[in-house]
Design a protein around this motif. Structure first.
Motif, PDB file in Angstrom:
ATOM      1  N   THR A   9       1.298  -1.152  -0.271  1.00 48.92           N
ATOM      2  CA  THR A   9      -0.258   0.233  -0.058  1.00 48.92           C
ATOM      3  C   THR A   9       0.381   1.369   0.074  1.00 48.92           C
ATOM      4  N   ARG A  18       1.215   3.731  -2.912  1.00 53.25           N
ATOM      5  CA  ARG A  18       0.586   5.527  -2.996  1.00 53.25           C
ATOM      6  C   ARG A  18       1.472   7.054  -3.152  1.00 53.25           C
ATOM      7  N   ASP A  42      -7.143   5.812   2.112  1.00 53.48           N
ATOM      8  CA  ASP A  42      -6.230   4.000   3.060  1.00 53.48           C
ATOM      9  C   ASP A  42      -6.530   4.567   4.371  1.00 53.48           C
TER      10      ASP A  42
END
Length: 141
Positions: free
Chosen positions: A56, A60, A117
């Motif tokens: 993640t 990002r 997120d």
């Protein structure tokens, strides 16, 4: 069929490809993920598989001006394209940031997904999608 060679324009030949102000320091080392979830059932990350949080974080940040291995086509309205071009020109004129539409879109997506997120239910993405569905707009698949 013309025998004349197709050459890039002057703006492409003389564009800035990197800037010391834009170069980011390398990301700090992430600690190794824990094996299992503490209850002994071994459902943690298996060796050789990347941890979800590490994936993640890596996904990002915008990928910048590199060769990309995947492509999507996104249709936008004339007003959306005009707003994007105005933002791009504003970034260039007021902030000295020269970028193409693809880079602008990749950075915008990275920012939006990072917010999703971090904030989940309260993210800008969820709020805007809910507001759009309440207005009777259908979502595209």
């Amino acid at each position: 069929m013309s025998r004349r060679a197709s050459l890039p324009g002057a703006s492409e030949l003389f564009r800035i490809t990197s800037s010391p102000a834009l170069d980011l320091p390398p990301a700090p080392e992430q600690p190794a993920p824990a094996k299992g979830n503490g209850n002994g059932n071994g459902s943690g990350t298996e060796p050789g598989h990347a941890h979800k949080d590490q994936l993640t974080r890596a996904a990002r940040s915008g990928s910048g001006r590199t060769k990309h291995d995947a492509k999507i086509t996104v249709y936008v309205s004339g007003d959306e394209l005009l707003a994007m071009e105005q933002a791009r020109l504003n970034l260039r004129a007021k902030h000295g940031l020269v970028l193409d539409r693809g880079r602008l879109v990749r950075e915008a997506v990275a920012v939006l997904l990072a917010d999703f997120d971090a904030a989940g239910e309260d993210s800008v993405l969820v709020q805007r999608l809910r507001a759009g569905s309440e207005d009777g707009k259908e979502t595209e698949n």
